[in-house]
Design a protein around this motif. Structure first.
Motif, PDB file in Angstrom:
ATOM      1  N   LEU A  81      82.393  43.240  41.762  1.00 12.85           N
ATOM      2  CA  LEU A  81      83.113  43.780  40.671  1.00 12.85           C
ATOM      3  C   LEU A  81      82.511  44.692  39.783  1.00 12.85           C
ATOM      4  CD1 LEU A  81      85.026  40.392  39.892  1.00 12.85           C
ATOM      5  CD2 LEU A  81      85.702  42.257  41.529  1.00 12.85           C
ATOM      6  N   THR A  82      83.124  45.580  39.288  1.00 15.43           N
ATOM      7  CA  THR A  82      82.583  46.565  38.656  1.00 15.43           C
ATOM      8  C   THR A  82      83.227  47.107  37.360  1.00 15.43           C
ATOM      9  OG1 THR A  82      83.536  48.353  39.693  1.00 15.43           O
ATOM     10  CG2 THR A  82      81.312  47.870  40.595  1.00 15.43           C
ATOM     11  N   THR A  83      82.866  47.445  36.144  1.00 14.27           N
ATOM     12  CA  THR A  83      83.591  48.064  34.960  1.00 14.27           C
ATOM     13  C   THR A  83      84.749  49.113  35.510  1.00 14.27           C
ATOM     14  OG1 THR A  83      81.786  47.622  33.756  1.00 14.27           O
ATOM     15  CG2 THR A  83      83.237  48.760  32.812  1.00 14.27           C
ATOM     16  N   GLN A  84      85.778  49.012  34.881  1.00 13.23           N
ATOM     17  CA  GLN A  84      86.746  49.873  35.152  1.00 13.23           C
ATOM     18  C   GLN A  84      87.445  50.422  33.679  1.00 13.23           C
ATOM     19  OE1 GLN A  84      87.682  50.785  38.349  1.00 13.23           O
ATOM     20  NE2 GLN A  84      85.905  49.488  39.116  1.00 13.23           N
ATOM     21  N   HIS A  85      88.105  51.745  33.892  1.00  9.09           N
ATOM     22  CA  HIS A  85      88.757  52.359  32.861  1.00  9.09           C
ATOM     23  C   HIS A  85      89.744  51.010  32.249  1.00  9.09           C
ATOM     24  CE1 HIS A  85      90.578  55.076  29.840  1.00  9.09           C
ATOM     25  NE2 HIS A  85      91.603  54.875  30.554  1.00  9.09           N
ATOM     26  N   GLU A  86      90.613  50.388  33.085  1.00  7.24           N
ATOM     27  CA  GLU A  86      91.340  49.442  32.501  1.00  7.24           C
ATOM     28  C   GLU A  86      91.258  48.279  33.524  1.00  7.24           C
ATOM     29  OE1 GLU A  86      95.018  47.062  32.447  1.00  7.24           O
ATOM     30  OE2 GLU A  86      94.770  48.544  34.038  1.00  7.24           O
ATOM     31  N   SER A  87      91.425  47.054  32.980  1.00 11.43           N
ATOM     32  CA  SER A  87      91.416  45.836  33.760  1.00 11.43           C
ATOM     33  C   SER A  87      92.051  44.678  33.219  1.00 11.43           C
ATOM     34  CB  SER A  87      90.083  45.281  34.133  1.00 11.43           C
ATOM     35  OG  SER A  87      89.268  46.348  35.085  1.00 11.43           O
ATOM     36  N   ALA A  88      93.010  43.943  33.705  1.00  9.57           N
ATOM     37  CA  ALA A  88      93.854  43.002  33.329  1.00  9.57           C
ATOM     38  C   ALA A  88      94.366  43.411  31.810  1.00  9.57           C
ATOM     39  CB  ALA A  88      92.801  41.825  33.069  1.00  9.57           C
ATOM     40  N   GLY A  89      95.009  44.594  31.733  1.00 11.62           N
ATOM     41  CA  GLY A  89      95.572  44.954  30.620  1.00 11.62           C
ATOM     42  C   GLY A  89      94.757  45.331  29.216  1.00 11.62           C
ATOM     43  N   ILE A  90      93.314  45.393  29.672  1.00  6.67           N
ATOM     44  CA  ILE A  90      92.495  45.604  28.420  1.00  6.67           C
ATOM     45  C   ILE A  90      91.977  47.302  28.957  1.00  6.67           C
ATOM     46  CG2 ILE A  90      90.210  45.072  27.482  1.00  6.67           C
ATOM     47  CD1 ILE A  90      92.574  43.127  26.917  1.00  6.67           C
ATOM     48  N   GLU A  91      91.832  48.124  28.016  1.00  8.23           N
ATOM     49  CA  GLU A  91      91.200  49.521  28.108  1.00  8.23           C
ATOM     50  C   GLU A  91      89.863  49.373  27.540  1.00  8.23           C
ATOM     51  OE1 GLU A  91      92.241  53.948  26.498  1.00  8.23           O
ATOM     52  OE2 GLU A  91      93.702  52.521  26.485  1.00  8.23           O
ATOM     53  N   CYS A  92      88.970  49.944  28.502  1.00 11.45           N
ATOM     54  CA  CYS A  92      87.609  50.211  28.061  1.00 11.45           C
ATOM     55  C   CYS A  92      87.363  51.327  27.093  1.00 11.45           C
ATOM     56  CB  CYS A  92      86.787  50.375  29.272  1.00 11.45           C
ATOM     57  SG  CYS A  92      84.979  50.751  29.063  1.00 11.45           S
ATOM     58  N   GLY A  93      86.557  51.018  25.847  1.00 14.24           N
ATOM     59  CA  GLY A  93      86.317  51.974  24.964  1.00 14.24           C
ATOM     60  C   GLY A  93      85.319  53.310  25.281  1.00 14.24           C
ATOM     61  N   TYR A  94      84.365  52.838  26.051  1.00 14.93           N
ATOM     62  CA  TYR A  94      83.317  53.899  26.332  1.00 14.93           C
ATOM     63  C   TYR A  94      83.915  55.375  26.880  1.00 14.93           C
ATOM     64  CZ  TYR A  94      78.921  51.043  25.832  1.00 14.93           C
ATOM     65  OH  TYR A  94      77.808  50.395  25.575  1.00 14.93           O
ATOM     66  N   HIS A  95      83.169  56.200  26.365  1.00 15.07           N
ATOM     67  CA  HIS A  95      83.583  57.559  26.987  1.00 15.07           C
ATOM     68  C   HIS A  95      83.273  57.495  28.524  1.00 15.07           C
ATOM     69  CE1 HIS A  95      84.155  58.591  22.906  1.00 15.07           C
ATOM     70  NE2 HIS A  95      82.933  58.665  22.627  1.00 15.07           N
ATOM     71  N   GLN A  96      82.428  57.052  29.027  1.00 18.83           N
ATOM     72  CA  GLN A  96      82.014  57.027  30.508  1.00 18.83           C
ATOM     73  C   GLN A  96      82.209  55.574  30.678  1.00 18.83           C
ATOM     74  OE1 GLN A  96      78.327  59.516  30.254  1.00 18.83           O
ATOM     75  NE2 GLN A  96      79.506  60.380  31.820  1.00 18.83           N
ATOM     76  N   PHE A  97      83.225  54.953  30.992  1.00 15.58           N
ATOM     77  CA  PHE A  97      83.313  53.533  31.062  1.00 15.58           C
ATOM     78  C   PHE A  97      82.463  52.901  32.155  1.00 15.58           C
ATOM     79  CE2 PHE A  97      86.137  55.195  34.645  1.00 15.58           C
ATOM     80  CZ  PHE A  97      85.736  54.510  35.646  1.00 15.58           C
ATOM     81  N   GLU A  98      81.950  53.438  33.331  1.00 13.34           N
ATOM     82  CA  GLU A  98      80.990  52.975  34.137  1.00 13.34           C
ATOM     83  C   GLU A  98      79.622  52.694  33.377  1.00 13.34           C
ATOM     84  OE1 GLU A  98      80.775  57.532  34.521  1.00 13.34           O
ATOM     85  OE2 GLU A  98      82.153  55.734  34.194  1.00 13.34           O
ATOM     86  N   GLN A  99      79.497  53.223  32.348  1.00 13.70           N
ATOM     87  CA  GLN A  99      78.159  52.850  31.638  1.00 13.70           C
ATOM     88  C   GLN A  99      78.068  51.419  30.861  1.00 13.70           C
ATOM     89  OE1 GLN A  99      77.035  56.160  29.059  1.00 13.70           O
ATOM     90  NE2 GLN A  99      76.707  57.536  30.840  1.00 13.70           N
ATOM     91  N   LEU A 100      79.141  50.893  30.676  1.00 17.27           N
ATOM     92  CA  LEU A 100      79.433  49.686  30.141  1.00 17.27           C
ATOM     93  C   LEU A 100      78.988  48.548  31.073  1.00 17.27           C
ATOM     94  CD1 LEU A 100      80.349  48.078  27.732  1.00 17.27           C
ATOM     95  CD2 LEU A 100      82.410  47.601  28.914  1.00 17.27           C
ATOM     96  N   GLY A 101      78.083  47.802  30.931  1.00 20.23           N
ATOM     97  CA  GLY A 101      77.577  46.528  31.853  1.00 20.23           C
ATOM     98  C   GLY A 101      78.723  45.991  32.313  1.00 20.23           C
ATOM     99  N   VAL A 102      78.738  45.380  33.571  1.00 19.91           N
ATOM    100  CA  VAL A 102      79.731  44.473  34.170  1.00 19.91           C
ATOM    101  C   VAL A 102      79.797  43.226  33.561  1.00 19.91           C
ATOM    102  CG1 VAL A 102      78.578  43.813  36.185  1.00 19.91           C
ATOM    103  CG2 VAL A 102      80.797  44.253  36.478  1.00 19.91           C
TER     104      VAL A 102
END
Length: 252
Positions: A81-102
């Motif tokens: 599993l990895t960080t996504q722009h959106e998962s389970a109804g929650i939106e990631c706030g990072y400009h580059q979502f993949e940089q947020l630790g899983v």
């Protein structure tokens, strides 16, 4: 049975879903992966496993070793599993979502559980991370050295202080004494006050800035040590990342 593993920098945690029922199995040191004993540690021998899911912040070598052992034990390749722009109804706030630790991302999913209420999540592990979610949108967060890491650094880099002293210091400190009277307890108490003051101020600043009252949730191995020093009530959830992983899978 579906099996969920969180492979961290120092610990491995596991949970299972059996006919939709969640069960947290606990945590073991990462050395159980190196020794190939984690299956027995979690009592998963001969388990009928249909799928395995993995969230990891460990090294590539450790991941490779773990994946090999999962294949040998359960006859299947784990889904990473990895960080996504959106998962389970929650939106990631990072400009580059993949940089947020899983690990942070899964903890965010676990903490919000689909709710729109404002949430502040503190993960007190090797690093101490803070993440804020409002109206199902991750607003961002902070990363600072964790409590144990700060203490270890001081002990490693201070000639007069030895690692062995760290394990004995808390026993020698007088219970009614606010200030330490030896170097070891000075490190223990000073770092604890630093971390607690940081969290307390951050909660106050977020609520002052937004005008909203946050649900506060803590996780990570060092959080119970910090919790009594916090001004606000925090719900401690040891298996928060695993709960988030389950939510991601259930959301499809």
């Amino acid at each position: 049975m579906k099996v969920f593993f969180e492979l961290g920098n120092s610990q491995l945690k596991a949970a299972v879903l059996v006919r939709g029922e969640y069960d947290y199995l606990g945590r073991v040191p990462n050395k159980t992966v190196e020794k190939a004993t984690f299956v027995s540690e979690f009592d998963l021998q001969n388990a009928e496993v249909e799928a395995v899911f993995l969230s990891s912040v460990a090294s590539a070598d450790m991941n490779s070793l773990f994946i090999q052992q999962v294949q040998a034990a359960f006859g299947c390749y784990p889904t990473m599993l990895t960080t996504q722009h959106e998962s389970a109804g929650i939106e990631c706030g990072y400009h580059q979502f993949e940089q947020l630790g899983v690990d942070r991302w899964m903890a965010i999913i676990g903490a919000t559980d689909g709710s729109a209420r404002p949430v502040l999540i503190v993960d007190a592990g090797t690093a101490l991370t803070v993440d804020v979610v409002e109206d199902r949108v991750h607003q961002g967060g902070f990363i600072v050295p964790g409590l144990s890491l700060m203490r270890q650094t001081l002990f490693d880099r201070t000639a007069q202080v030895k690692l062995a002293s760290l394990k004995q210091a808390s026993e020698s400190q007088e219970e009614d004494a606010l200030l330490a009277r030896d170097t070891e307890n000075g490190v223990l108490g000073g770092t604890l006050y630093m971390v607690a003051a940081y969290i307390n101020q951050l909660v106050n600043d977020m609520e002052s800035e937004t005008g909203r009252k946050f649900d506060c949730i803590g996780t990570g191995g060092d959080f119970p040590t910090i919790q009594s020093m916090l001004d606000r009530h925090f719900d401690y959830i040891e298996d928060l990342t695993l709960l988030g992983m389950v939510k991601v899978i259930e959301a499809g």
